[in-house]
Write an enzyme that holds these catalytic residues in place. Structure first.
Site, PDB file in Angstrom:
ATOM      1  N   HIS A 126       0.847  -1.191   0.000  1.00 22.89           N
ATOM      2  CA  HIS A 126       0.000   0.000   0.000  1.00 22.89           C
ATOM      3  C   HIS A 126       0.883   1.240   0.000  1.00 22.89           C
ATOM      4  O   HIS A 126       1.944   1.267   0.611  1.00 22.89           O
ATOM      5  CB  HIS A 126      -0.966   0.017   1.184  1.00 22.89           C
ATOM      6  CG  HIS A 126      -0.333  -0.233   2.509  1.00 22.89           C
ATOM      7  ND1 HIS A 126       0.118  -1.484   2.906  1.00 22.89           N
ATOM      8  CD2 HIS A 126      -0.074   0.599   3.543  1.00 22.89           C
ATOM      9  CE1 HIS A 126       0.628  -1.398   4.130  1.00 22.89           C
ATOM     10  NE2 HIS A 126       0.530  -0.138   4.536  1.00 22.89           N
ATOM     11  N   HIS A 165       1.244   5.174   0.890  1.00 28.12           N
ATOM     12  CA  HIS A 165       0.709   6.224   1.757  1.00 28.12           C
ATOM     13  C   HIS A 165       0.728   7.551   1.006  1.00 28.12           C
ATOM     14  O   HIS A 165       1.761   7.950   0.472  1.00 28.12           O
ATOM     15  CB  HIS A 165       1.575   6.377   3.020  1.00 28.12           C
ATOM     16  CG  HIS A 165       1.543   5.189   3.915  1.00 28.12           C
ATOM     17  ND1 HIS A 165       0.739   5.120   5.024  1.00 28.12           N
ATOM     18  CD2 HIS A 165       2.223   4.018   3.862  1.00 28.12           C
ATOM     19  CE1 HIS A 165       0.930   3.963   5.624  1.00 28.12           C
ATOM     20  NE2 HIS A 165       1.825   3.271   4.939  1.00 28.12           N
TER      21      HIS A 165
END
Length: 121
Positions: free
Chosen positions: A93, A95
């Site tokens: 993922h 940020h």
């Protein structure tokens, strides 16, 4: 252990064919987004070129959402790859962290702050 990003009930802010964005459950700043590929893959380096393009598209779309909602003055973008780098959820993922003037006293060094004594140079 089940992956929190593979849950069907996750509230997506924006998405495309290969990726989606959600608000971080433990945000650094208000509006902190996570850009996540739909395919369960542990590392950025294991993503396909198509997934990387899809995540980049959502970084841009996410920036537009954040500008309309929070009007940040800057952004930090980062990915933790591996336990030694601080990765705790092993589904890659990205940020997207909105930054605001005076959210910390001295923002110099930005992402270099992952090792605090190296941030200011």
């Amino acid at each position: 252990m089940s992956c929190p990003f593979c849950c069907e009930k996750i509230e997506k802010i924006i998405e495309n064919e290969l990726a989606f964005a959600i608000y971080d459950q433990y945000p650094v700043n208000e509006g902190h987004l996570l850009i996540i590929p739909k395919r369960h893959v542990s590392s950025y380096f294991e993503t396909s070129n198509e997934e990387r393009l899809a995540m980049n598209e959502l970084l841009e779309d996410g920036r537009h959402v954040l500008e309309k909602t929070y009007a940040p003055q800057g952004y930090n973008i980062g990915i933790n790859c591996g336990e030694a780098a601080g990765q705790t959820i092993f589904h890659v993922h990205v940020h997207l962290i909105p930054r605001f003037t005076n959210d910390i006293a001295n923002p110099r060094g930005g992402v270099r702050g992952v090792i605090p004594e190296k941030r200011i140079y």
